[in-house]
Design a protein around this motif. Sequence first.
Motif, PDB file in Angstrom:
ATOM      1  N   GLU A  11      61.202  21.704  85.879  1.00 36.54           N
ATOM      2  CA  GLU A  11      62.155  21.937  84.792  1.00 36.54           C
ATOM      3  C   GLU A  11      61.992  20.900  83.690  1.00 36.54           C
ATOM      4  O   GLU A  11      62.030  21.222  82.509  1.00 36.54           O
ATOM      5  CB  GLU A  11      63.573  21.887  85.358  1.00 36.54           C
ATOM      6  CG  GLU A  11      64.551  22.704  84.576  1.00 36.54           C
ATOM      7  CD  GLU A  11      65.884  22.769  85.288  1.00 36.54           C
ATOM      8  OE1 GLU A  11      66.845  22.218  84.724  1.00 36.54           O
ATOM      9  OE2 GLU A  11      65.954  23.356  86.384  1.00 36.54           O
ATOM     10  N   SER A  12      61.774  19.647  84.061  1.00 35.62           N
ATOM     11  CA  SER A  12      61.611  18.610  83.042  1.00 35.62           C
ATOM     12  C   SER A  12      60.300  18.794  82.266  1.00 35.62           C
ATOM     13  O   SER A  12      60.244  18.554  81.055  1.00 35.62           O
ATOM     14  CB  SER A  12      61.670  17.220  83.667  1.00 35.62           C
ATOM     15  OG  SER A  12      60.558  17.009  84.508  1.00 35.62           O
ATOM     16  N   VAL A  13      59.248  19.247  82.933  1.00 32.67           N
ATOM     17  CA  VAL A  13      57.986  19.521  82.250  1.00 32.67           C
ATOM     18  C   VAL A  13      58.160  20.685  81.278  1.00 32.67           C
ATOM     19  O   VAL A  13      57.659  20.659  80.148  1.00 32.67           O
ATOM     20  CB  VAL A  13      56.863  19.791  83.274  1.00 32.67           C
ATOM     21  CG1 VAL A  13      55.624  20.343  82.597  1.00 32.67           C
ATOM     22  CG2 VAL A  13      56.527  18.523  84.029  1.00 32.67           C
ATOM     23  N   VAL A  15      60.938  21.594  79.766  1.00 33.32           N
ATOM     24  CA  VAL A  15      61.747  21.118  78.644  1.00 33.32           C
ATOM     25  C   VAL A  15      60.887  20.287  77.702  1.00 33.32           C
ATOM     26  O   VAL A  15      60.955  20.423  76.468  1.00 33.32           O
ATOM     27  CB  VAL A  15      62.965  20.321  79.151  1.00 33.32           C
ATOM     28  CG1 VAL A  15      63.647  19.563  78.033  1.00 33.32           C
ATOM     29  CG2 VAL A  15      63.945  21.252  79.840  1.00 33.32           C
ATOM     30  N   ARG A  16      60.059  19.408  78.273  1.00 35.51           N
ATOM     31  CA  ARG A  16      59.187  18.570  77.450  1.00 35.51           C
ATOM     32  C   ARG A  16      58.202  19.411  76.651  1.00 35.51           C
ATOM     33  O   ARG A  16      57.980  19.165  75.467  1.00 35.51           O
ATOM     34  CB  ARG A  16      58.448  17.569  78.330  1.00 35.51           C
ATOM     35  CG  ARG A  16      57.569  16.628  77.522  1.00 35.51           C
ATOM     36  CD  ARG A  16      56.970  15.597  78.410  1.00 35.51           C
ATOM     37  NE  ARG A  16      58.064  14.826  78.981  1.00 35.51           N
ATOM     38  CZ  ARG A  16      58.068  13.511  79.111  1.00 35.51           C
ATOM     39  NH1 ARG A  16      57.021  12.835  78.721  1.00 35.51           N
ATOM     40  NH2 ARG A  16      59.081  12.891  79.637  1.00 35.51           N
ATOM     41  N   ARG A  17      57.608  20.419  77.281  1.00 37.52           N
ATOM     42  CA  ARG A  17      56.687  21.298  76.566  1.00 37.52           C
ATOM     43  C   ARG A  17      57.400  22.043  75.436  1.00 37.52           C
ATOM     44  O   ARG A  17      56.857  22.203  74.344  1.00 37.52           O
ATOM     45  CB  ARG A  17      56.051  22.301  77.527  1.00 37.52           C
ATOM     46  CG  ARG A  17      54.980  21.717  78.372  1.00 37.52           C
ATOM     47  CD  ARG A  17      54.326  22.767  79.233  1.00 37.52           C
ATOM     48  NE  ARG A  17      53.335  22.177  80.106  1.00 37.52           N
ATOM     49  CZ  ARG A  17      52.728  22.808  81.083  1.00 37.52           C
ATOM     50  NH1 ARG A  17      53.027  24.072  81.332  1.00 37.52           N
ATOM     51  NH2 ARG A  17      51.844  22.213  81.819  1.00 37.52           N
ATOM     52  N   ASN A  18      58.614  22.498  75.716  1.00 38.54           N
ATOM     53  CA  ASN A  18      59.386  23.196  74.692  1.00 38.54           C
ATOM     54  C   ASN A  18      59.690  22.265  73.518  1.00 38.54           C
ATOM     55  O   ASN A  18      59.575  22.663  72.353  1.00 38.54           O
ATOM     56  CB  ASN A  18      60.675  23.747  75.308  1.00 38.54           C
ATOM     57  CG  ASN A  18      61.389  24.681  74.364  1.00 38.54           C
ATOM     58  OD1 ASN A  18      60.813  25.144  73.384  1.00 38.54           O
ATOM     59  ND2 ASN A  18      62.649  24.969  74.659  1.00 38.54           N
ATOM     60  N   ARG A  19      60.058  21.031  73.807  1.00 37.53           N
ATOM     61  CA  ARG A  19      60.346  20.063  72.736  1.00 37.53           C
ATOM     62  C   ARG A  19      59.094  19.744  71.925  1.00 37.53           C
ATOM     63  O   ARG A  19      59.149  19.629  70.699  1.00 37.53           O
ATOM     64  CB  ARG A  19      60.929  18.782  73.331  1.00 37.53           C
ATOM     65  CG  ARG A  19      62.352  18.937  73.781  1.00 37.53           C
ATOM     66  CD  ARG A  19      62.907  17.644  74.291  1.00 37.53           C
ATOM     67  NE  ARG A  19      64.265  17.823  74.769  1.00 37.53           N
ATOM     68  CZ  ARG A  19      64.934  16.914  75.468  1.00 37.53           C
ATOM     69  NH1 ARG A  19      64.348  15.761  75.773  1.00 37.53           N
ATOM     70  NH2 ARG A  19      66.160  17.149  75.858  1.00 37.53           N
ATOM     71  N   LEU A  20      57.958  19.554  72.622  1.00 33.37           N
ATOM     72  CA  LEU A  20      56.709  19.288  71.912  1.00 33.37           C
ATOM     73  C   LEU A  20      56.298  20.477  71.028  1.00 33.37           C
ATOM     74  O   LEU A  20      55.830  20.296  69.902  1.00 33.37           O
ATOM     75  CB  LEU A  20      55.586  18.964  72.902  1.00 33.37           C
ATOM     76  CG  LEU A  20      55.625  17.583  73.525  1.00 33.37           C
ATOM     77  CD1 LEU A  20      54.553  17.460  74.610  1.00 33.37           C
ATOM     78  CD2 LEU A  20      55.413  16.527  72.464  1.00 33.37           C
TER      79      LEU A  20
END
Length: 125
Positions: A11-13, A15-20
């Motif tokens: 889930e954190s990966v 979210v990070r991909r979505n933010r990037l």
Amino acid sequence: MASDYDNQLIESVAVRRNRLLTALLYGGNPNERRWADTVKLFLFSVAVAALIAAVCVGYSFVTNLLEQNRAKQEQQQQSTAAGPRHDGGSAAGPAGAGLDPQDTRSEHLSHETGAWQPWRMPTHG
């Protein structure tokens, strides 16, 4: 316990991909992005409003121009259909007997002599 850690990591990966991805597409600062989107929307709205106003003004101008031309044609038709005058001459007058009433140059000729008025002399060339 291990599956909770795995789910949390996945889930954190995500979210990070979505933010990037959003940072790459729209910029890094989300507040600045919202402001820029609002300004772009406002400028687009102003451009569309100006385009609509220009179309309305153009339509009004063209219809007014056509109406004026139609009124001139009706006036010319009424003046040519009026027939002989009371002085015994034709509708074009005695000096303009050889002039075509539809000829636009005839309106610049003198009614008395049938000659060009000095400020309406045609230019050759």
